[in-house]
Structure formats: C-alpha cells, structure tokens
Design a protein around this motif. Structure first.
Motif, PDB file in Angstrom:
ATOM      1  N   ALA A 170       0.825  -1.207   0.000  1.00 15.00           N
ATOM      2  CA  ALA A 170       0.000   0.000   0.000  1.00 15.00           C
ATOM      3  C   ALA A 170       0.857   1.254   0.000  1.00 15.00           C
ATOM      4  O   ALA A 170       0.531   2.250  -0.665  1.00 15.00           O
ATOM      5  N   ARG A 171       1.977   1.229   0.737  1.00 18.55           N
ATOM      6  CA  ARG A 171       2.865   2.398   0.748  1.00 18.55           C
ATOM      7  C   ARG A 171       3.463   2.646  -0.642  1.00 18.55           C
ATOM      8  O   ARG A 171       3.594   3.795  -1.071  1.00 18.55           O
ATOM      9  N   LEU A 172       3.818   1.554  -1.321  1.00 18.04           N
ATOM     10  CA  LEU A 172       4.346   1.713  -2.672  1.00 18.04           C
ATOM     11  C   LEU A 172       3.278   2.228  -3.631  1.00 18.04           C
ATOM     12  O   LEU A 172       3.545   3.092  -4.472  1.00 18.04           O
ATOM     13  N   LEU A 173       2.061   1.682  -3.484  1.00 21.09           N
ATOM     14  CA  LEU A 173       0.977   2.096  -4.377  1.00 21.09           C
ATOM     15  C   LEU A 173       0.545   3.528  -4.123  1.00 21.09           C
ATOM     16  O   LEU A 173       0.147   4.245  -5.048  1.00 21.09           O
ATOM     17  N   SER A 174       0.645   3.971  -2.867  1.00 22.27           N
ATOM     18  CA  SER A 174       0.197   5.322  -2.536  1.00 22.27           C
ATOM     19  C   SER A 174       1.065   6.398  -3.185  1.00 22.27           C
ATOM     20  O   SER A 174       0.637   7.548  -3.308  1.00 22.27           O
ATOM     21  N   ARG A 175       2.272   6.036  -3.610  1.00 23.96           N
ATOM     22  CA  ARG A 175       3.129   7.013  -4.278  1.00 23.96           C
ATOM     23  C   ARG A 175       2.526   7.461  -5.602  1.00 23.96           C
ATOM     24  O   ARG A 175       2.780   8.579  -6.064  1.00 23.96           O
ATOM     25  N   TRP A 176       1.746   6.556  -6.241  1.00 24.13           N
ATOM     26  CA  TRP A 176       1.114   6.885  -7.523  1.00 24.13           C
ATOM     27  C   TRP A 176      -0.381   7.150  -7.370  1.00 24.13           C
ATOM     28  O   TRP A 176      -1.049   7.423  -8.346  1.00 24.13           O
TER      29      TRP A 176
END
Length: 257
Positions: free
Chosen positions: A201-207
């Motif tokens: 989720a942290r990685l996805l939240s960047r985009w």
C-alpha cells in the motif's frame, strides 16, 4: 484470551442498494435463462415426466434439505457464539440460506461463501471472525472426507473392482490431507501477510495522488481483518476444543446423512 476485535462499520446505504439491485437482476436473469433453457429443450416426454412425478419424494427431499440447512446453521452457530456471545441462531440460519441460494445461482457455487459472510457482517460479525468460522468448518469437512475415504479404502477395498475408483479415492485423500496441512500451517506459523499488504500500500500510494490516504486505510483494514482471522482461529482451537469437537461430529453426521 478474548476474541480479536477490529473496527466494523455498517455498510453504506449506496452499497446496500447496489447489492439489492444486483441480487434482483441476478434472480431475473437466472429465472429467464432457466425458462429459455426449459423452452428450448422441453419435449412432450419432459412434460409427461413432470406430471408422473411422485410428489411424496419431493416433499421428502424438501424435508431433508431443510434438515441439511438447519444442521449447517447449527454448526456455524456453535463456533460464532464463541467469538461473540448472544448471537441469535436465526442469524446463522439466514446466513446458511444465503449460502445455499448464492451457491445455487452462481457458477461453481462461488457466490455462496460471499453471501454467507455478507449476512453475518450485517448481523454484527466482522469479516475476520466470519472467515475464521468458515475456515474451521472447512477443516472439519476435510477431516470428514479423509475419514470416509480411509474407511472406504480399508474396509471396502476387496469389493472395489475398478482400479480407477481406488486411485481416485487415494488421490482425493492426498488432496484433502494437503489442504488440511496447508490451512493448519497458515494458522500456526506467524504470517507476514499483513506486513506485505502495508508495504504494498505504501508503494501504491506514491502513484495514488490524492487517494493515497484511502489506499493506506483500505490496506490497514485488510491487514487487521487477516490478523483477526488468524487470532480467532487459534482462539477457538486452543480454548474451545469442545465446541470444535461438536462441530466435527455434526459435520460427520451432516455428510453421512
């Protein structure tokens, strides 16, 4: 040890309306499809056979189906009340009816479990707790299948003339054993699923831009539900063994009948 709790919010009204609308369309399309199928394949012999049915057997089948639904609701209620007291049996009966209907109307009976979880959720049972009960019932089903298969292989092997049947029973026993051990391993070995979900989720939240907070919140709720599911499974297995034994016995009678 107390049941693992997590935040349970009521379903938004818009989501409920979409669910009702989807259920209505499902019934309409299913009924229409069955009517078209009957019209396309119906012959005089089919109509004659319908009038020649002995309706006493239909009544017997309805009674047996009612007992089947009641037994399924009862074994669910045995476990659910260990996680949340004062749960009425009627809720488990409604969920079991939803499970039967969802299984009958969807390909591969894929909708039965979702319908069961939805009714339990509306009755105040969180998805993690409902999933824990469902998995424990599934374990009892696997053990029952293994017991019946082993009994057939050892007690009736001399009467089995088909090698295909024997190999099929052996293969089924191996598959059930593998599933049983896999589920137990997932409960007993510490899981890193929640950590992986939060990291993803942290990685996805960047985009995700402005929706980053929503992504993280959804991931956190999923991780909490998984943690609750695992904790409640272990809680029942460790501290409510009599209830687990009752479910196993009831499942054996459920399938033996």
């Amino acid at each position: 040890m107390e049941p693992v709790q997590c935040e349970t919010e009521s379903l938004p009204q818009a989501l409920r309306e979409r669910f009702r609308r989807g259920a209505k369309y499902l019934l309409i399309f299913t009924g229409t499809g069955l009517a078209i199928l009957f019209y396309a394949t119906c012959t005089q012999e089919t109509v004659a056979a319908l009038f020649e049915l002995d309706y006493r057997y239909l009544i017997l089948a309805a009674v047996l189906q009612g007992l089947d639904i009641g037994a399924g609701a009862w074994r669910n209620h045995i476990l659910v009340r260990k996680l949340k007291s004062r749960i009425p049996p009627w809720l488990c009966l409604r969920a079991q009816l939803a499970n039967e209907c969802g299984s009958a109307f969807t390909p591969g009976q894929s909708g039965g479990g979702l319908a069961w979880v939805y009714i339990m959720y509306r009755g105040g049972i969180s998805p993690g707790s409902a999933a824990a009960v469902s998995v424990l019932v599934f374990l009892s089903t696997l053990v029952t299948f293994e017991a019946f298969t082993a009994t057939s292989l050892f007690a009736l092997s001399d009467q089995m003339t088909s090698t295909t049947l024997v190999y099929g029973l052996r293969f089924g026993f191996v598959v059930c054993s593998a599933l049983f051990l896999s589920v137990l391993t997932s409960l007993c070995v510490p899981s890193h699923t929640g950590r992986a979900i939060r990291r993803g989720a942290r990685l996805l939240s960047r985009w995700a831009g402005s929706r980053a907070a929503s992504v993280n919140k959804a991931a956190e709720r999923v991780a909490q539900a998984i943690q609750q599911f695992q904790g409640n499974c272990l809680l029942i297995l460790k501290h409510h063994r009599l209830a687990v034994a009752q479910v196993f016995v009831l499942t054996s009678l459920y399938y033996f009948g």
